[in-house]
Design a protein around this motif. Structure first.
Motif, mmCIF file in Angstrom:
data_model
loop_
_atom_site.group_PDB
_atom_site.id
_atom_site.type_symbol
_atom_site.label_atom_id
_atom_site.label_comp_id
_atom_site.label_asym_id
_atom_site.label_seq_id
_atom_site.Cartn_x
_atom_site.Cartn_y
_atom_site.Cartn_z
ATOM 1 N N VAL A 1 1.144 -1.200 -0.238
ATOM 2 C CA VAL A 1 -0.090 -0.146 0.460
ATOM 3 C C VAL A 1 0.752 1.440 0.373
ATOM 4 O O VAL A 1 0.072 2.410 -0.529
ATOM 5 C CB VAL A 1 -0.585 -0.021 1.064
ATOM 6 C CG1 VAL A 1 -1.407 1.488 1.361
ATOM 7 C CG2 VAL A 1 -1.930 -1.178 0.838
ATOM 8 N N THR A 2 2.392 1.827 0.919
ATOM 9 C CA THR A 2 2.574 2.029 0.759
ATOM 10 C C THR A 2 3.561 2.530 -0.224
ATOM 11 O O THR A 2 3.719 3.777 -1.213
ATOM 12 C CB THR A 2 4.223 2.170 1.759
ATOM 13 O OG1 THR A 2 3.357 1.985 3.537
ATOM 14 C CG2 THR A 2 4.551 2.678 2.452
ATOM 15 N N LEU A 3 3.866 2.065 -1.125
ATOM 16 C CA LEU A 3 4.819 1.633 -2.029
ATOM 17 C C LEU A 3 3.660 2.460 -3.621
ATOM 18 O O LEU A 3 4.466 3.390 -4.564
ATOM 19 C CB LEU A 3 5.021 0.107 -2.592
ATOM 20 C CG LEU A 3 6.025 0.183 -4.411
ATOM 21 C CD1 LEU A 3 7.477 1.067 -3.903
ATOM 22 C CD2 LEU A 3 5.912 -1.142 -4.367
ATOM 23 N N VAL A 4 2.636 1.623 -3.295
ATOM 24 C CA VAL A 4 1.369 2.237 -4.722
ATOM 25 C C VAL A 4 1.353 3.654 -3.879
ATOM 26 O O VAL A 4 0.913 4.192 -5.528
ATOM 27 C CB VAL A 4 0.599 0.797 -4.901
ATOM 28 C CG1 VAL A 4 -0.929 1.850 -5.640
ATOM 29 C CG2 VAL A 4 0.429 -0.058 -4.973
ATOM 30 N N SER A 5 0.976 3.903 -2.697
ATOM 31 C CA SER A 5 0.480 5.245 -2.396
ATOM 32 C C SER A 5 1.570 6.525 -2.758
ATOM 33 O O SER A 5 1.243 7.328 -3.987
ATOM 34 C CB SER A 5 0.365 5.773 -1.628
ATOM 35 O OG SER A 5 -0.529 4.308 -0.711
ATOM 36 N N PHE A 6 2.976 6.062 -3.074
ATOM 37 C CA PHE A 6 3.572 6.641 -3.517
ATOM 38 C C PHE A 6 3.906 7.025 -5.034
ATOM 39 O O PHE A 6 4.081 7.646 -5.498
ATOM 40 C CB PHE A 6 5.225 6.695 -2.952
ATOM 41 C CG PHE A 6 5.594 6.551 -1.538
ATOM 42 C CD1 PHE A 6 6.021 8.405 -1.185
ATOM 43 C CD2 PHE A 6 6.355 6.451 -0.048
ATOM 44 C CE1 PHE A 6 6.436 8.838 -0.316
ATOM 45 C CE2 PHE A 6 6.502 6.717 0.719
ATOM 46 C CZ PHE A 6 6.360 8.090 1.076
ATOM 47 N N LEU A 7 3.761 5.561 -5.790
ATOM 48 C CA LEU A 7 4.012 5.539 -6.962
ATOM 49 C C LEU A 7 2.879 6.489 -7.742
ATOM 50 O O LEU A 7 3.098 7.139 -8.808
ATOM 51 C CB LEU A 7 3.541 4.140 -7.914
ATOM 52 C CG LEU A 7 5.164 3.766 -6.758
ATOM 53 C CD1 LEU A 7 4.870 2.105 -7.515
ATOM 54 C CD2 LEU A 7 6.254 4.282 -7.752
ATOM 55 N N VAL A 8 1.237 6.590 -7.252
ATOM 56 C CA VAL A 8 0.211 7.255 -7.663
ATOM 57 C C VAL A 8 0.815 8.313 -6.980
ATOM 58 O O VAL A 8 -0.394 9.135 -8.083
ATOM 59 C CB VAL A 8 -1.074 6.609 -7.340
ATOM 60 C CG1 VAL A 8 -2.188 7.333 -6.966
ATOM 61 C CG2 VAL A 8 -1.154 5.286 -7.986
ATOM 62 N N VAL A 9 0.652 9.243 -6.022
ATOM 63 C CA VAL A 9 1.087 11.060 -5.522
ATOM 64 C C VAL A 9 2.169 11.323 -6.189
ATOM 65 O O VAL A 9 2.030 12.647 -6.194
ATOM 66 C CB VAL A 9 0.783 10.644 -3.838
ATOM 67 C CG1 VAL A 9 0.723 11.927 -3.525
ATOM 68 C CG2 VAL A 9 -0.470 9.959 -3.686
ATOM 69 N N ILE A 10 2.886 10.680 -5.660
ATOM 70 C CA ILE A 10 4.635 11.651 -6.706
ATOM 71 C C ILE A 10 4.336 12.423 -7.761
ATOM 72 O O ILE A 10 4.763 14.050 -8.153
ATOM 73 C CB ILE A 10 5.734 10.562 -6.373
ATOM 74 C CG1 ILE A 10 6.252 10.618 -4.788
ATOM 75 C CG2 ILE A 10 6.912 11.376 -6.648
ATOM 76 C CD1 ILE A 10 7.551 9.260 -4.137
ATOM 77 N N PRO A 11 3.954 11.107 -9.445
ATOM 78 C CA PRO A 11 3.606 11.838 -10.133
ATOM 79 C C PRO A 11 2.790 13.041 -9.984
ATOM 80 O O PRO A 11 3.071 14.065 -11.129
ATOM 81 C CB PRO A 11 3.293 11.108 -11.040
ATOM 82 C CG PRO A 11 3.231 9.438 -10.127
ATOM 83 C CD PRO A 11 3.545 10.108 -8.987
ATOM 84 N N LEU A 12 1.526 13.774 -9.278
ATOM 85 C CA LEU A 12 1.030 14.298 -9.288
ATOM 86 C C LEU A 12 1.565 15.804 -8.656
ATOM 87 O O LEU A 12 1.711 17.130 -8.854
ATOM 88 C CB LEU A 12 -0.398 14.301 -8.020
ATOM 89 C CG LEU A 12 -0.779 12.857 -8.762
ATOM 90 C CD1 LEU A 12 -1.732 12.030 -7.698
ATOM 91 C CD2 LEU A 12 -1.529 12.955 -9.681
ATOM 92 N N TYR A 13 3.139 15.638 -8.288
ATOM 93 C CA TYR A 13 3.526 16.784 -7.208
ATOM 94 C C TYR A 13 4.321 16.737 -7.783
ATOM 95 O O TYR A 13 5.316 17.850 -7.641
ATOM 96 C CB TYR A 13 3.547 16.372 -5.952
ATOM 97 C CG TYR A 13 1.583 16.911 -5.384
ATOM 98 C CD1 TYR A 13 1.267 17.874 -5.260
ATOM 99 C CD2 TYR A 13 1.070 15.455 -4.946
ATOM 100 C CE1 TYR A 13 -0.294 17.896 -5.068
ATOM 101 C CE2 TYR A 13 0.035 15.682 -4.873
ATOM 102 C CZ TYR A 13 -0.661 16.495 -4.631
ATOM 103 O OH TYR A 13 -1.705 17.022 -4.640
#
Lengths: 293, 268
Positions: free
Chosen positions: B138-150
């Motif tokens: 969940v942590t990995l996927v969250s980062f992979l999803v959220v980081i490109p947004l910012y």
């Protein structure tokens, strides 16, 4: 091979007393009573036997095996603890299915049978059940796999009289089918009804191990007499008399010994009434219990 | 298998809550990245502000050695807190899952079934491991999803993967620590508090050793310092030797869990 074999079993809890030098055997097909007041060490004995705690010394075996080294021996054991606790948020049927999953047989039919006998609603959530109904879950849970040894620790606590009766009928029928029963209780009446042999435990030690028939048998009589006038106290001053309650015209006591001796003694006084009964186990137990303490 | 399923079911609700919290933690943490990089009309960027702060203060908050102006540097800072959350989850889970039968008084139920204590411990640890894997993914996927947004510019998925891998090892350490404490302690119910106590001590050690090189030897007692986050965000990956040593520690804790649990007098 004995079903249960406990040899010189001692368990200390630090400085607190557990059980001391407990030895007993339970044979195939027996209903064995284990009697003692609360805190005498009944549960400690059972928990050591089942491998929940380790003995300080001595050994406890079931079907010749020790539960801690051979946990598979518990396949044939059904246990009803004195207080039942289960997992949160489970329905009765969930718990029984989970219990069944530990055994190598299909228990579905048996679950329904037992639930019917014990009048148990399988769909209810366990958290919502009363103490008595939780106990019923415990009973069913302990019997679903048709164990060859049934260990019961204070089984009737919380059950209403009707259910107690059904429960004992159930245990009796299991016994008839070949199950050995180890019944621990502080209620003497139920042990008296069911058991062939009985061990009395007090302060962690076995104080008596006897056949029920002998324990109740000819050794003791409960004698009540009523005199035409006030009774002379010295009549009862003889060996074998115990628990004397003397009040004016009436007297009541336990007698152990040659029955002729007491009859001769009583014949010397004018009586208006006399009754000689078998004492119940409670009285016998209290006799052993109070003798040295 | 039946016991593993039971444990998974019992922990499912908590797992969902932790997973959602972890996602929110990653999301809100990453959103703040913009504040670190953009100079606002009212003042300098936080990165410039940080330069004026004493090292010891920066060390306390974990800013010491990272370049906050890059997403990777910022990530290394954020990751300290993410890892802390995951470690708390693992420690509480490890302690709780072993202590549970005794604290919920289900000992007499479970331990009179025809299963060995070793089998019970194995089922519990397998279930706990799966929980920890879920949190990690969940942590990995969250980062992979959220980081490109910012994050504008280069892809840092590789670094994120390394960070979460190192976090997995840290999770395992605290999971096995919690388990061994619960198996060893006389009153397993308190093992969760003790495990988190150890964890926070380790965390503060990690912060304090940032202040001075002289204290670096203390890092050996803080799993939070076993992996150099700076090194990982620089793209240098994991130190294999340390991974192996950490796994040896996990193995030792796990082995002791079996030993202690098998020997103990269960509380009823």
């Amino acid at each position: 091979m004995s079903v249960i074999e406990i040899k010189n079993l001692t368990k200390n809890y630090g400085k607190a007393r557990g059980i001391i030098d407990v030895s007993l055997t339970v044979e195939q097909g027996e209903i064995f009573g284990f009697i003692g007041p609360n805190g005498a060490g009944k549960s400690t004995t059972i928990r050591t036997l089942l491998g929940l705690i380790y003995p300080t010394s001595g050994s406890a075996r079931i079907f010749g095996k020790c539960c801690t080294t051979n946990p598979e021996v518990r396949e044939d054991v059904g246990y009803l603890p004195s207080e039942v606790f289960y997992y949160d948020g489970m329905r009765v049927i969930d718990l029984l299915r989970y219990s069944a999953s530990f055994y190598k047989k299909d228990c579905t039919k048996r679950i329904n049978e037992l639930a019917e006998i014990m009048d148990l609603d399988l769909k209810k959530r366990i958290d919502d059940l009363s103490f008595g109904n939780k106990k019923k879950v415990g009973i069913v849970q302990g019997l679903i796999h048709e164990p060859r040894l049934i260990i019961l620790d204070e089984p009737t606590a919380g059950l209403d009289p009707l259910m107690q009766q059904r429960f004992f009928e159930l245990i009796a029928s299991e016994n008839k089918k070949g199950a050995t029963v180890f019944l621990s209780s502080h209620i003497l009446r139920e042990v008296q009804k069911m058991c062939e042999r009985v061990a009395l435990i007090k302060d962690g030690r076995i104080i008596k191990l006897e056949k029920m028939s002998e324990l109740q048998g000819n050794n003791f009589k409960r004698i009540k007499v009523e005199g035409q006038s006030d009774l002379d106290k010295t009549i009862f001053d003889m060996p074998g008399v115990s628990k004397l309650e003397n009040g004016g015209k009436t007297a009541s006591f336990l007698y152990r010994g040659d029955i002729n001796n007491i009859i001769r003694k009583l014949a010397q006084t004018e009586l208006s009434n006399l009754s000689i009964d078998e004492p119940d186990l409670e009285e016998i137990f209290m006799h052993y219990y109070s003798k040295d303490g | 298998m039946n016991m593993v399923l039971r444990e998974l079911k019992a922990s499912s609700r908590a797992l969902i809550i932790w997973s959602v919290s972890m996602f929110l933690c990653v999301l809100t943490g990453t959103i703040k990245f913009t504040a670190y990089t953009t100079a606002t009309s009212t003042g300098p960027s936080i990165n410039e502000l940080l330069k004026t702060m004493p090292t010891s203060i920066k060390a306390l908050f974990g800013f010491a050695s990272f370049d906050m102006a890059t997403m990777a540097g910022y990530l290394a800072l954020l990751f300290i807190y993410v890892e802390l959350v995951a470690a708390i989850h693992a420690a509480l889970l490890g302690a709780g899952i072993i202590a549970k039968e005794e604290s919920d008084k289900t000992t007499e139920y479970l331990m009179t079934k025809p299963v060995s204590r070793a089998a019970i411990v194995t089922s519990k640890l397998v279930a706990a491991l799966l929980n920890v894997v879920v949190i990690n993914v969940v942590t990995l996927v969250s980062f992979l999803v959220v980081i490109p947004l910012y994050s504008k510019g280069n892809d840092i998925s590789g670094e994120v993967l390394m960070l979460t891998l190192s976090m997995f090892v840290v999770q395992l350490i605290f999971l096995s620590l919690g388990a061994v404490l619960a198996a060893w302690m006389r009153h397993p119910r308190t093992s969760g508090s003790v495990a988190t106590g150890v964890l926070f001590t380790a965390y503060f050690v990690a912060r304090i050793t940032d202040m001075s090189d002289k204290l670096r030897f203390l890092n050996v007692i803080s799993p939070f310092k076993y992996f150099d986050l700076g090194r990982m965000v620089a793209g240098n990956g994991l130190n294999t030797g340390i991974v192996l040593l950490s796994l040896a520690l996990v193995a030792a804790f796990t082995a002791l869990t079996y030993v202690f649990y098998q020997k103990r007098d269960l509380n009823i």
